[in-house]
Scaffold this motif. Structure first.
Motif, PDB file in Angstrom:
ATOM      1  N   ARG A 449       0.822  -1.174   0.082  1.00  0.00           N
ATOM      2  CA  ARG A 449       0.122  -0.035   0.018  1.00  0.00           C
ATOM      3  C   ARG A 449       0.786   1.319  -0.028  1.00  0.00           C
ATOM      4  N   PHE A 450       2.195   1.004   0.518  1.00  0.00           N
ATOM      5  CA  PHE A 450       3.025   2.313   0.501  1.00  0.00           C
ATOM      6  C   PHE A 450       3.359   2.508  -0.812  1.00  0.00           C
ATOM      7  N   THR A 451       3.615   1.536  -1.601  1.00  0.00           N
ATOM      8  CA  THR A 451       4.056   1.741  -2.788  1.00  0.00           C
ATOM      9  C   THR A 451       3.238   2.475  -3.688  1.00  0.00           C
ATOM     10  N   GLU A 452       1.723   2.263  -3.273  1.00  0.00           N
ATOM     11  CA  GLU A 452       0.993   3.047  -4.287  1.00  0.00           C
ATOM     12  C   GLU A 452       0.742   4.501  -3.735  1.00  0.00           C
ATOM     13  N   ALA A 453       1.189   4.559  -2.651  1.00  0.00           N
ATOM     14  CA  ALA A 453       1.008   6.058  -1.881  1.00  0.00           C
ATOM     15  C   ALA A 453       1.614   7.082  -2.718  1.00  0.00           C
ATOM     16  N   ARG A 454       1.392   8.362  -2.950  1.00  0.00           N
ATOM     17  CA  ARG A 454       1.979   9.387  -3.544  1.00  0.00           C
ATOM     18  C   ARG A 454       2.839  10.349  -2.733  1.00  0.00           C
ATOM     19  N   SER A 455       2.555  10.297  -1.453  1.00  0.00           N
ATOM     20  CA  SER A 455       3.160  11.358  -0.365  1.00  0.00           C
ATOM     21  C   SER A 455       3.205  10.408   0.803  1.00  0.00           C
ATOM     22  N   ALA A 456       4.230  11.212   1.589  1.00  0.00           N
ATOM     23  CA  ALA A 456       4.457  10.640   3.045  1.00  0.00           C
ATOM     24  C   ALA A 456       3.108  10.731   4.004  1.00  0.00           C
ATOM     25  N   GLN A 457       2.301  11.756   3.611  1.00  0.00           N
ATOM     26  CA  GLN A 457       1.010  12.157   4.055  1.00  0.00           C
ATOM     27  C   GLN A 457       0.056  10.845   3.772  1.00  0.00           C
ATOM     28  N   ASP A 458       0.111  10.408   2.462  1.00  0.00           N
ATOM     29  CA  ASP A 458      -0.920   9.283   2.307  1.00  0.00           C
ATOM     30  C   ASP A 458      -0.453   7.875   2.943  1.00  0.00           C
ATOM     31  N   CYS A 459       0.990   7.734   3.093  1.00  0.00           N
ATOM     32  CA  CYS A 459       1.368   6.917   3.611  1.00  0.00           C
ATOM     33  C   CYS A 459       0.906   6.712   5.216  1.00  0.00           C
ATOM     34  N   LEU A 460       0.985   8.000   5.899  1.00  0.00           N
ATOM     35  CA  LEU A 460       0.763   8.099   7.346  1.00  0.00           C
ATOM     36  C   LEU A 460      -0.950   7.602   7.254  1.00  0.00           C
ATOM     37  N   ARG A 461      -1.480   8.218   6.210  1.00  0.00           N
ATOM     38  CA  ARG A 461      -3.096   8.022   6.501  1.00  0.00           C
ATOM     39  C   ARG A 461      -3.308   6.474   6.463  1.00  0.00           C
ATOM     40  N   THR A 462      -2.450   5.797   5.894  1.00  0.00           N
ATOM     41  CA  THR A 462      -2.729   4.191   5.495  1.00  0.00           C
ATOM     42  C   THR A 462      -2.425   3.741   7.125  1.00  0.00           C
ATOM     43  N   VAL A 463      -1.382   4.034   7.822  1.00  0.00           N
ATOM     44  CA  VAL A 463      -1.028   3.678   8.790  1.00  0.00           C
ATOM     45  C   VAL A 463      -2.153   4.048  10.184  1.00  0.00           C
ATOM     46  N   VAL A 464      -2.909   5.005  10.236  1.00  0.00           N
ATOM     47  CA  VAL A 464      -3.727   5.581  10.971  1.00  0.00           C
ATOM     48  C   VAL A 464      -4.973   4.640  10.716  1.00  0.00           C
TER      49      VAL A 464
END
Length: 485
Positions: A449-464
């Motif tokens: 899912r991180f690979t598909e994210a476009r920014s650090a904020q998108d990755c953080l949203r995935t973790v949350v």
């Protein structure tokens, strides 16, 4: 660090509210029935038997009122437990709510609806009649003469004697009914609280011929009411303290940590090649504000400081200790300290603290010129590196918990990063300890899912999204850095 709180059995549960409400309704219906009987007794007030019946109804209504009060307290969740007898003290000298003292054995055998005695004073013949229960309430020998109205005040505590004298005078002179409480001093020195109700009996000419009264020992009832009131005041005071400490802890945490939401911004824009985002995840109990932190800042030499950490404890103590450590970490990093020696100095600082505590931390310096990460850890989960759709934990250098031992040294490790890499730092309270898996294993599973994210904020949203619903026993922090070109 998760708080070591476990439960090997469920906590005692309060009675169901519906059950208590039903008891209250039954008590009030019964009181209405007793009041109807009392009203019927008033219709024929000249008959002594009717007067006695009405007096008993009055006592029953008082007892039902007391029972209604206690059930109401039970519904609100405050305990109405019996309190052991203790000597009369100056702190309990007010007339209302003053605890009564009696024989401990009698206290244990009694109940909130205590025994009742009766008395009759004949003013024409000076005869006095006391029931056996009244002798027991006053602690007197049943073979001894019953006290006259003139002798009765001598059995009362000095501060209540004027009250009793006034009630008796109003009854005999003005024909007013007696209804009041006073403290009785028994021959053994113990004190009982007595509720007295009475009325004058008039002769054919309208003069007062005698006075009758019924007296109820309400010592345990008043003691229980005092205990309930003091417990309620104590709970309210404790709630106020807890709310104040929680507010201070939250305000201190908000003042020290960077914003909880949104990408972290460096004071001067920071290195454009480093995309940052961070989030604080509170424990499942919002009252537990801990010592977790995350931090990112631009250093004078062009490098970036990244750190996360956790100080044991909760509340103001933990957040103030966290603020101290974070302030020291920032200051030493700005002065040029490398991660390993920096953690060694933090360990000395925590070891010399007035309030000993343990802490864990990861401290990183990122060089955007050559994409190298120099880092050290103190008993903390290693950073996670995500690259090409997979992730791994970095191999940690040596390092013990902060504050665990004096003079500890901390190793350093260097990791070569590549554009597009994702670096994730976290504290270990993300998942409940009973869940059986580690935060790192669940975070590594998010690599696709991180690979598909476009920014650090998108990755953080995935973790949350993956962790925010967990029943965490402790708070946690996540810091994500995405390496640019």
């Amino acid at each position: 660090m998760p708080s070591p709180r476990y439960a090997d059995r469920p906590a005692p549960q309060p009675p169901e509210r519906g059950t208590v409400d039903a008891l209250i309704s039954q008590t009030r219906r019964l009181r209405g029935g007793v009041d109807a009987v009392r009203q019927d007794a008033v219709l024929d007030d000249g008959d002594p038997q009717t007067r006695w019946q009405r007096a008993l109804c009055e006592l029953a209504m008082h007892q039902l009122d007391d029972l209604d009060d206690h059930l109401g307290q039970l519904r609100e969740g405050l305990p109405t437990q019996r309190v052991p007898a203790e000597p009369l003290t100056e702190a309990h000298q007010s007339h209302q709510g003053r605890p009564a003292v009696g024989d401990p054995g009698e206290q244990q055998r009694g109940s909130l609806l205590s025994r009742v005695g009766s008395a009759d004073w004949n003013l024409l013949t000076d005869d006095v009649t006391w029931s056996p229960e009244l002798y027991q309430i006053f602690g007197r020998d049943p073979k001894s003469p019953a006290p006259t109205l003139d002798e009765l005040p001598a059995l009362i505590v000095p501060e209540d004697q004027p009250l009793l004298t006034t009630m008796v005078t109003d009854c005999l002179v003005d024909g007013r009914p007696i209804d009041g409480e006073f403290q009785v001093v028994r021959p053994d020195g113990t004190v009982r609280t007595v509720h007295m109700m009475g009325e004058p009996v008039l002769d054919a000419d309208g003069a007062t011929a005698s006075m009758w009264a019924v007296l109820r020992d309400v010592s345990e009832l008043r003691r229980s009411q005092l205990a309930v009131r003091e417990k309620g005041e104590s709970l309210q005071h404790q709630r106020h303290i807890a709310q104040t400490e929680h507010r201070i802890a939250v305000e201190l945490q908000e003042a020290v940590l960077p914003p909880w939401r949104g990408s972290l911004r460096f004071p001067h824009g920071g290195p454009q090649a480093l995309d940052l985002a961070a989030h604080y995840l509170p424990s499942s109990s919002s009252a537990l504000i801990g010592g977790d932190w995350y931090d990112a800042m631009e250093l004078p030499d062009g490098e970036s400081l990244l750190s996360v950490g956790d100080l044991t404890g909760h509340g103001v103590t933990a957040t103030s200790g966290m603020a101290m450590l974070l302030g020291a970490l920032r200051g030493m990093a700005v002065a040029g300290a490398r991660p390993g020696p920096l953690l060694g100095w933090l360990n000395q600082l925590l070891d010399a603290s007035v309030q000993p505590a343990l802490g864990s931390a990861v401290c990183c310096r990122y060089n955007p010129e050559d994409h190298t990460l120099t880092w050290a850890q103190a008993g903390h989960p290693a950073p996670l590196l995500f690259r090409g759709g997979t992730g791994r934990a970095l191999t940690p250098p040596d390092g013990v918990l902060l504050g665990a031992t004096s003079g500890a040294s901390y190793g350093q490790a260097v990791e070569q990063l590549h554009p597009g890499d994702l670096l994730l730092l976290h504290t270990d309270g993300l998942v409940p300890r009973r869940a059986g898996d580690s935060p790192a294993s669940r975070l590594l599973a998010l690599a696709p899912r991180f690979t598909e994210a476009r920014s650090a904020q998108d990755c953080l949203r995935t973790v949350v999204e993956a962790f925010d619903e967990a029943e965490r026993e402790d708070d946690a922090c996540v810091l994500i850095a995405r390496i640019g070109s």
